[in-house]
Scaffold this motif. Sequence first.
Motif, mmCIF file in Angstrom:
data_model
loop_
_atom_site.group_PDB
_atom_site.id
_atom_site.type_symbol
_atom_site.label_atom_id
_atom_site.label_comp_id
_atom_site.label_asym_id
_atom_site.label_seq_id
_atom_site.Cartn_x
_atom_site.Cartn_y
_atom_site.Cartn_z
ATOM 1 N N GLY A 363 0.781 -1.231 0.000
ATOM 2 C CA GLY A 363 0.000 0.000 0.000
ATOM 3 C C GLY A 363 0.807 1.273 0.000
ATOM 4 N N PHE A 364 1.959 1.263 0.666
ATOM 5 C CA PHE A 364 2.746 2.485 0.765
ATOM 6 C C PHE A 364 3.976 2.483 -0.134
ATOM 7 N N THR A 365 3.960 1.652 -1.159
ATOM 8 C CA THR A 365 5.031 1.710 -2.161
ATOM 9 C C THR A 365 5.136 3.070 -2.853
ATOM 10 N N PRO A 366 4.057 3.898 -2.890
ATOM 11 C CA PRO A 366 4.243 5.244 -3.446
ATOM 12 C C PRO A 366 5.339 6.051 -2.755
ATOM 13 N N ASP A 367 5.656 5.730 -1.480
ATOM 14 C CA ASP A 367 6.779 6.390 -0.824
ATOM 15 C C ASP A 367 8.069 6.152 -1.594
ATOM 16 N N PHE A 368 8.116 5.022 -2.294
ATOM 17 C CA PHE A 368 9.312 4.662 -3.044
ATOM 18 C C PHE A 368 9.334 5.301 -4.424
ATOM 19 N N PHE A 369 8.168 5.325 -5.108
ATOM 20 C CA PHE A 369 8.209 5.728 -6.515
ATOM 21 C C PHE A 369 7.489 7.037 -6.847
ATOM 22 N N PHE A 370 6.503 7.450 -6.044
ATOM 23 C CA PHE A 370 5.636 8.536 -6.506
ATOM 24 C C PHE A 370 6.371 9.857 -6.689
ATOM 25 N N ASN A 371 7.134 10.263 -5.686
ATOM 26 C CA ASN A 371 7.819 11.556 -5.795
ATOM 27 C C ASN A 371 8.893 11.552 -6.868
ATOM 28 N N ALA A 372 9.544 10.390 -7.051
ATOM 29 C CA ALA A 372 10.554 10.308 -8.101
ATOM 30 C C ALA A 372 9.910 10.463 -9.477
ATOM 31 N N VAL A 373 8.737 9.835 -9.672
ATOM 32 C CA VAL A 373 8.033 9.925 -10.951
ATOM 33 C C VAL A 373 7.435 11.317 -11.149
ATOM 34 N N SER A 374 6.715 11.794 -10.137
ATOM 35 C CA SER A 374 6.042 13.095 -10.278
ATOM 36 C C SER A 374 7.051 14.233 -10.404
#
Length: 421
Positions: A363-374
């Motif tokens: 569920g919290f994998t966005p901590d890993f990828f979201f900011n890098a992608v956005s």
Amino acid sequence: MEMSTTRRWAILLALILAGEMVFALPFHLPRFFRSTLLDVYDLTNTQLGDAFAFYGAFAMVSYFVGGPIADRFSPRLLLSLSLVLTALGGILMLRLSPGDSLNVVFAYWGVSTILLFWSGLIRATREWGGPLSQGRAFGFLDGGRGLAAAVFASITTALLVQSLGVSYEDATQAERLSSFSNVIYFYSGITFATAILVWLVLPNSEVLGRRSSTLTSVITVVSKPVVWLQGLIIVCAYCGYKGLDNYGLYVEQVLGKTNEESNTFMSMTAYTRVVGAIGAGFLADRISASRVISICFLLLLVCYGLLSRFNAETVELSIVLLNLIITFVAVYSLRGVYFALIEQAKIPSHLTGTATGVISVLGFTPDFFFNAVSGRILDASPGLAGFQNYFLLLAGFAFVGLLATLLFSRLVRVSVSTKQT
């Protein structure tokens, strides 16, 4: 012996403050003071996104390892220790030079805020709510966290302005860094004080996880499809939550507001978390958490779609702001109830920590990828075009979240029908 009403609310207050202040340093700073953080540390969106990637990488391991730990130790001990370690991270941030050292600090926070903390917080909140009030328990937790975030964001915004003494644009780089350091000291102090409060207020909870081995508990949890669907639901909801971090930049770069106006907007909209989370919690206890979540994802899909098409020069500012505010409410509503799905899925109480750990790993994998992608999306097309692409990305996650929630609801209904027959 039955716990008094006053003691119950005192415990909830301690959980609320702990649940927000442990994340204040790694998340409040880039959310409420994003442009200031980028400026004083001379960072790009990509560099800050990479720092969050370090946070996410270490957090994912910590979620998984921390789940079984939460079933075997009292939340009182786990939460207090985690808060102390996180507060020390603020001092570490001030002692290290900017740049690559920021990755070290965020990696450290990825462990200190999650390993001993997260599953213990969810376990303590589920115990507080009991079988009939899960929506309200998690709604009060996240709504209260939102109120705490808004209050402390307002205080630190005022602290930043007062310590500068002049407008941000007129201040020297040294003055800006000094003022921002005061904000970091403040958050570190409050986080440490919250650790003391938790130790004094929370009881020593019963050890639940000894009923089965760690391996057996993990196998039992991962074999349930509803657990994986809940993880996917949280992925999509959490992307929406992390998407709020860039709203301050949107207000500045697209809507043409000043740095102070942007910080004030972000601080004020934090209060929508109280309305969204608590309202969603009460509603979830009436119509089910999954239905509330479906409605929220649908609202987000519509608003993100509109924001991806809006041009601030041709669309009324009030309409743009209204859509932004609706997304705040919907995202905070999702956060207020998505862990109530654990009770709706009938996960046994003694597996709460383990289930939370497994769900959170995904569920919290966005901590890993979201900011890098956005960060790369925004840097690739600065201004309006970048943000239009950004909102399209968020719309995609809202669509997937809606589908996952509908499937979750179907599986739960089938499971209940099977048991009844």
